[in-house]
Structure formats: C-alpha cells, structure tokens
Design a protein around this motif. Structure first.
Motif, PDB file in Angstrom:
ATOM      1  N   GLN A  66      47.207  37.562  41.950  1.00  0.00           N
ATOM      2  CA  GLN A  66      47.185  38.937  42.521  1.00  0.00           C
ATOM      3  C   GLN A  66      48.035  39.784  41.805  1.00  0.00           C
ATOM      4  O   GLN A  66      48.906  39.384  40.915  1.00  0.00           O
ATOM      5  N   SER A  77      46.514  45.864  45.492  1.00  0.00           N
ATOM      6  CA  SER A  77      45.918  45.114  44.330  1.00  0.00           C
ATOM      7  C   SER A  77      45.563  46.029  43.393  1.00  0.00           C
ATOM      8  O   SER A  77      45.191  45.695  42.179  1.00  0.00           O
ATOM      9  N   ASP A  98      34.227  35.502  48.576  1.00  0.00           N
ATOM     10  CA  ASP A  98      35.548  34.759  48.119  1.00  0.00           C
ATOM     11  C   ASP A  98      35.110  33.812  47.169  1.00  0.00           C
ATOM     12  O   ASP A  98      34.180  32.772  47.364  1.00  0.00           O
ATOM     13  N   ARG A 143      38.083  39.079  42.110  1.00  0.00           N
ATOM     14  CA  ARG A 143      38.737  38.857  43.021  1.00  0.00           C
ATOM     15  C   ARG A 143      39.460  37.496  43.483  1.00  0.00           C
ATOM     16  O   ARG A 143      38.762  36.301  42.925  1.00  0.00           O
ATOM     17  N   THR A 165      38.231  40.716  49.135  1.00  0.00           N
ATOM     18  CA  THR A 165      39.009  41.991  49.109  1.00  0.00           C
ATOM     19  C   THR A 165      39.486  42.184  48.065  1.00  0.00           C
ATOM     20  O   THR A 165      39.468  43.481  47.537  1.00  0.00           O
ATOM     21  N   HIS A 166      40.568  41.397  47.647  1.00  0.00           N
ATOM     22  CA  HIS A 166      41.491  41.975  46.630  1.00  0.00           C
ATOM     23  C   HIS A 166      41.467  41.564  45.340  1.00  0.00           C
ATOM     24  O   HIS A 166      40.844  40.262  44.961  1.00  0.00           O
ATOM     25  N   LEU A 167      41.762  42.377  44.339  1.00  0.00           N
ATOM     26  CA  LEU A 167      41.427  42.108  42.936  1.00  0.00           C
ATOM     27  C   LEU A 167      42.330  41.084  42.325  1.00  0.00           C
ATOM     28  O   LEU A 167      43.397  41.192  42.706  1.00  0.00           O
TER      29      LEU A 167
END
Length: 716
Positions: free
Chosen positions: A454, A499, A620, A688, A692-694
C-alpha cells in the motif's frame, strides 16, 4: 463443537448419580443446530443460522455438567485427568485432521499471503485460542471484510475448551466450599451467579466492542452455564408428562424462529442470543417421550446427522470457503458443497472419530494425591494457565502471530514502465478484461501481495498518516517534497484518500510543491454521520471530532490546493439510515449536502479544491485470486454505491462552482472500468491490496491520467 459428543448423549441427569439413558431428542437437536449453521454459510439463509452455535453451547453445558455432577455425586471428586483425556479423544483427532487438510489445500490453491494467513489461523485453532486470535486480528464474524479464514469457525471450539479448562475445577470447588453435595439448592444459585456475570459482561461488550464481544469467552460462558443450569434443574423440577411434548416443540419453534428473525446486524451476543439459548434449554428440560410432536428431532435422518454433526461442523466451513472461491456461488455449486460436506463428515466419523472413541483406557494407578482433597487440581490449573498465556500472546506477542495485516508496512514495489495517459489507460482496461491469464510480470505479484504494497501514506506510524479517530491530539501528518517549497498541496480524507497518496505526490511534483497528507481510517472528511459496521458505537462522535481537527489543520496550513477523497462504503451506513431501505435518492442527497457543507467550510482557506472520486470497489485479490483460476475470477461489476456517490459529489461540486468557488471534480470510472466491468489489474500492475485500497504501484501508474483531469491552473 464438543456438544456433539456421542458418549455424553447418553447422560440424562435425574438426581445426580441417576441412571444413564440415550436421548434421541438431543441427538436430533444437534442435527437442527448444525443444519442451521450449514444452511446459513452455504445457502445464505436463514440469515440468523449462526445461532446454531449457541444451541451447541447449551447442549454442551448440559451434557458435560450432567456427567460431572454424576461423578461428584457418586465419588465426591472429579478425576480431572480422565476428564481431559475424554475431551482430547473426542475433540483432537477430527479437529486436527481437518486443520491439516485445510492448510495443505490452502497452499495448493491460494497464493502465499492468504495461504500463510490460513496457516497462522490454523495454529491458533490448534492451540484453542482462535477466538482471541480473531479479536487480535480485528476480524468480524458477522460483517466479514477481506478474505475469510477457512478455520475461522474454530472460534467456538476454542471457547468451549477454554470454558472446560476451568469449569470442572470451579464445580469441584463449589461442591467442597459451599457443601453443594448436602445442600444442592445452592448449586442453582452458584450457577445462576455465573450466568448473571456472563450476561452482564456480554451486554457491556456488545454495546462497546461488538466485534470482540462475539468471540469473548466470558461473554459466551453464560450460554454453557445455562445448559449447566438446565442439567441441575432437570433433576429437580417436575414437568407433567402431558406438557413435555409441547415444551419440546415450543423450544424448537423458538430456535427456528430466532434463526429467521435474527440477522448479522442484530445486537449479538446480547440480548438476541437469549432467544436460541432459552429455546434450547426448553428442549433439554422437556425430555419428552417419542411422539408426533418430537418427530423432527427423533427421525432417522436427524439421528444420523446428529451423529455426524461434529464432523459436519468442522468440514463445512473449509469446504464452503474453498468451493466458493474456485467455483462461484451458483445454486448447483452450493448443493454440491453440501453433498461434499456430508460425504467428508461421514468418512471422518467412520475412520477418525469412532475408532478413537472406541479405544478403551488402560488401567492406571490413582495416586494418593489424586485420592486426597486436591484430586489433582494442578492439571486444570496448568491447562487454564497455558491457554491464558497463549491467548494473551495473540495480543502482546509478535505481530506475525496475528498475521500479515498487522505488520508495519515496508517499501512498496514500484510500478514498471511509464504512466499511461487516460486514453492509453482505457485501452489497457479493455485488454485486462479480455485476459485469460495473469501477466507474468504482475506488480506486485499475487505471492507478494500484502499491506506493505500500500501507499506509504497508509502507514499508521511515521512516515504514514493514517490515524484512528481517537488520535486527534497529535495526528500523524505526511510530507513529500521540500518543506520550504512555495506551494502546498494537502490530501485529506479516509484511508481510501490516503491510498491516493502516490497519485497526488506525482500530480503536484517538482521543486515548487510540497504535499502533505492527513487521514482518519473509516472517517470521511464529509459532513455526514456514519457508523461503519465494525466500529464501536461511539464512532460517529469520534469521527466528527476528527473532522474538526482536519478543518483546523486546513485553516492553519491554508494550502494552495486541497485534495479530498473518500471510499464508497459509507452508503448504507449513515447514522440517519438513509439508503439502508434501498432508497438511494435519500443517500445521494445526504452525501451531497454533507459534501456541500464541507466544501463551503474549506474553500475560504484553500486556493483550489479537488474532489477526487474513489476507485470503484473491486474483489479482494487475496480472495478471488487462486492458482487454479484466471483474472476473470477477479472482475467485478460496478455496484449501485459507486454511481450514487459520484452523482452526489458531481452535484455538490457544481453547486459550489455556481457560487464562484474554485472546485474541481475528478471522475474515476473510466480509469478503472469499461462497460461497467472492472478488472483486478491494468497493464502489468495489480490495482488493489483488498476490496478498497490501491496498491502503491497502481496509485503511481494512474498519476498521468489523473493529472490530465486536474485543470492546468490548479497544478501549475
């Protein structure tokens, strides 16, 4: 689930020390309990099928206590050694076989991050501290986020074994100290006191830390103690024969009704757990003769399922997790998973459980110490002490015990090649959607995916700037570029905003810029009250306080450019309830009004404001990516929340623009998706780290395309 012990099925407390006989209704009650759990996990209905576990707790407390009371009544003591040997014979063989098979299949099917996590989960399960392992790792059984552990269901087995580490000793001590053998009435008060303490703790934990409450041993102990109380009352209370079938049927109706009425959003374990628990106690107290009213519990099918129920419980969850990951969730797959579970359970019972249970214990010498008053109390004290130490280690031990997601982030893998333009990116999205295999140079690789991939801003320690809402006195602030640069860009928002850190750093790069970042996890910098499911009840107020701190920082910094962003998961989680009933217009309106309020507050203190949309939710990659699958398994269609949020943000920005404010909205749909479908990678970059997060590599790769969407006057 040791409540499914075939040997203890034959115990019915008359008065303590009374005769033993088989109760078909208890065997059938096991079948009902495990059927509810499997139906919930495999078919998704009834939504409250997880209450089957609570039924098992009550059965277990009833049967085990009945055996202990009978031993105390006949001998005046408890052989702790024999008790734990029986427990080990009943629990360990099947439980350890399932764990070993699950870990082996995990490494064959999944990439290393998820396979390693499953192995750590299995270690905690084997040590009977899976419940505390899940609490320490921040899992939420009812609102699962991220890939689910194939051994997560061992939390209930851990609670039982932790309870039985001490219950025989406490019962023995109560008999000696309170003279319960000669004053049995005190036993009711002794157990009732434990129930009251447990329920009070469950009420407190449910209201303050609902996720932890679900796995809390003390909060759950009352369920086993209610079963224990039923074992005592059953030998003392007289129920008219004509009322017994009705009492049994009524209890069964309460259990089945609670499975339908209760949902993952219900306050659990307190107070809703009382419904299935009291229903189970009613069935146990009824002890009816076989009749039409008890046919659901005493028919041959229920008897066989009850006999296999321990193995069914152990096998069903790994079968579900692996099966759904590899084959999807069609009704055909679901039915096949049920059939496979039954097949494995029958084999496990036949060749693992039954042979071990049939082993006869060797004659042994009973020491003088065990014959004396202490009766070997060192053994339960040692067992409880070991479980306590191992449980505490889940919180205070090395981070790897909890799993990769709890480690401090290290350096992220850089994105390969150049940053594509928006047009080039659109072509690469189309190519990714048609790909039938993962890129050989995928960055980061699926075997190397973890939180360290991340953005640096996602770190919870410097140089990261992802704070919690309770850290408002001295929050972490990120800094990139020269501290004395003439121009400042400030990124604010939640973890999704953080992110985007590498993107914002690249858009506002050069000697003229410094980029700062300030974020609060699960707390959008938008004037709305949100209550994410996994957060404690006081979160909305804490989040509002965190927004005030962010506002103060903006006023002090007076950035040339303020960039704000937020995830889409808040839609459906507004405190007001907007959108929870399917009324998307209400949710859109609330987010629009909240963003307008925020923009009105910040525009006087910033040269320009950029509202950066969020990446659409993906799957995910740790969950959808398998060694036997393809990228198609990780393609996700755009859900309702993304266009709703985009519409609200576009409307709010246009309203501020009409009032003369320098505000820009950056729409992100075309950066990630085509024709409503979104791949898991673009080019050779994995997008990802979770839903949700890059990844840091993806955030950097997207910089040129985002830069095109920011007006030149803002970034120059």
């Amino acid at each position: 689930m040791s409540a499914m012990d075939q040997a203890t099925t034959r115990t019915t407390p008359q008065p303590p020390g009374g005769p033993l006989r088989f109760r078909a209704d208890i065997q059938g009650l096991r079948a009902v309990a495990v059927a509810l759990v499997v139906a919930d996990h495999v078919l998704g209905w009834p939504h409250g099928g997880f209450v089957g576990v609570d039924v098992f707790f009550v059965i277990s407390g009833y049967l085990i206590t009945a055996l202990l009371l009978r031993e105390l009544a006949s001998t005046g003591r408890i052989s702790f050694r024999d008790f734990y040997v029986r427990r080990a014979k009943r629990i360990l063989p099947a439980a350890m076989v399932v764990l070993a098979v699950t870990v082996a299949v995990g490494y064959a099917v999944w990439f290393l991050p998820r396979a390693n996590q499953s192995a750590l989960d299995a270690l905690a399960a084997a040590l009977f501290v899976e419940n505390w392992h899940l609490v320490a790792a921040g899992a939420d059984y009812l609102q699962a986020q991220g890939p689910e552990s194939p051994v997560q269901h061992y939390w209930s087995l851990s609670i039982e074994e932790q309870f039985y580490a001490l219950w025989p000793l406490l019962l023995f001590a109560g008999f000696r100290l309170l003279d319960l053998r000669h004053r049995p009435g005190r036993l009711v008060w002794f157990i009732s006191a434990g129930i009251v303490v447990s329920l009070a703790w469950a009420a407190y934990r449910t209201s303050t830390a609902p996720t932890a409450a679900y796995f809390d041993t003390l909060a759950r102990a009352g369920e086993l103690l209610i079963g224990a109380l039923a074992a005592v009352v059953a030998g003392r209370a007289a129920v008219a024969d004509r009322l017994r079938p009705g009492l049994s049927l009524g209890g069964l109706v309460v259990i089945l009704g609670s499975a339908v009425v209760i949902s993952p959003s219900s306050a659990f374990p307190f107070p809703w757990v009382l419904a299935p628990v009291l229903g189970a106690a009613m069935v146990l107290l009824a002890d009816p003769p076989r009749s039409t009213a008890t046919a659901l519990l005493t028919n041959p099918v229920a008897q066989r399922i009850g006999q296999w129920s321990f193995s069914i419980y152990l096998w069903h969850w790994p079968v579900v997790v692996f099966g759904l990951a590899m084959f999807g969730s069609s009704i055909e797959v679901q039915l096949a998973l049920v059939a496979l579970t039954v097949l494995l359970s029958a084999a496990s019972y036949r060749w693992v459980e039954r042979p071990v249970l049939a082993l006869r214990p060797r004659p042994r010498y009973v020491s003088g110490w065990e014959r004396r008053r202490g009766t070997g109390v060192l053994l339960p004290v040692t067992v409880a002490g070991v479980l306590f130490v191992v449980g505490v280690a889940q919180f205070l031990g090395p981070a790897w015990l909890r799993g990769a997601d709890t480690t401090n982030a290290g350096p992220a893998v850089s994105a390969p090649g150049e940053r594509p333009t928006a047009a080039e990116l659109a072509e690469q999205v189309e190519d990714a959607l048609s790909a039938d295999s993962w890129p050989a140079d995928l960055t980061p690789s699926l075997d190397g995916l973890g939180p360290e991939q991340q953005a640096e801003e996602m770190g919870t320690e410097a140089p990261g700037c992802r704070n919690t809402v309770t850290e408002i006195d001295d929050p972490l602030v990120c800094q990139d570029g020269l501290a004395d640069a003439p121009r400042t860009a400030l990124l604010v928002g939640d973890s999704v905003a953080m992110s985007w850190g590498p993107t914002v750093d690249a858009v506002f790069s050069g000697d003229d810029w410094q980029v700062l970042g300030l974020g609060y996890a699960s707390c959008p910098f938008v004037d709305v009250a949100v209550a994410p499911p996994a957060e404690p009840p006081g979160f909305p107020d804490d989040c509002a306080a965190a927004r005030e701190i962010t506002q103060q920082f903006i006023e002090e910094t007076e950035p040339d450019v303020l960039v704000l962003s937020a995830g889409q998961g808040y839609f459906g989680n507004f405190v007001s309830g907007s959108g929870s009933d399917g009324d998307s217009e209400a949710a859109i309106d609330e987010w629009r009004r909240g963003l307008e309020s925020t923009l009105e507050a910040v525009t006087p203190h910033a040269g320009s404001v950029v509202v950066l949309g969020n990446p659409p939710l993906g799957i995910d990659p740790r969950e959808c990516g398998t060694r036997l699958g393809s990228p198609e398994d990780c393609v996700r269609s755009i859900g309702r929340g993304f266009p709703d949020k985009s519409e609200a943000e576009q409307s709010a920005v246009e309203s501020l623009q009409a009032a003369g404010a320098d505000v820009t909205y950056v729409e992100t749909r075309e950066l990630f998706c085509a024709d409503g479908r979104c791949p898991a990678f673009i080019g050779s970059v994995l997008l990802r780290t979770d839903e949700t997060h890059l990844t840091a590599a993806a955030a950097d790769m997207l910089a040129a395309a985002v830069r095109e969407m920011v007006p030149a006057r803002v970034r120059s």
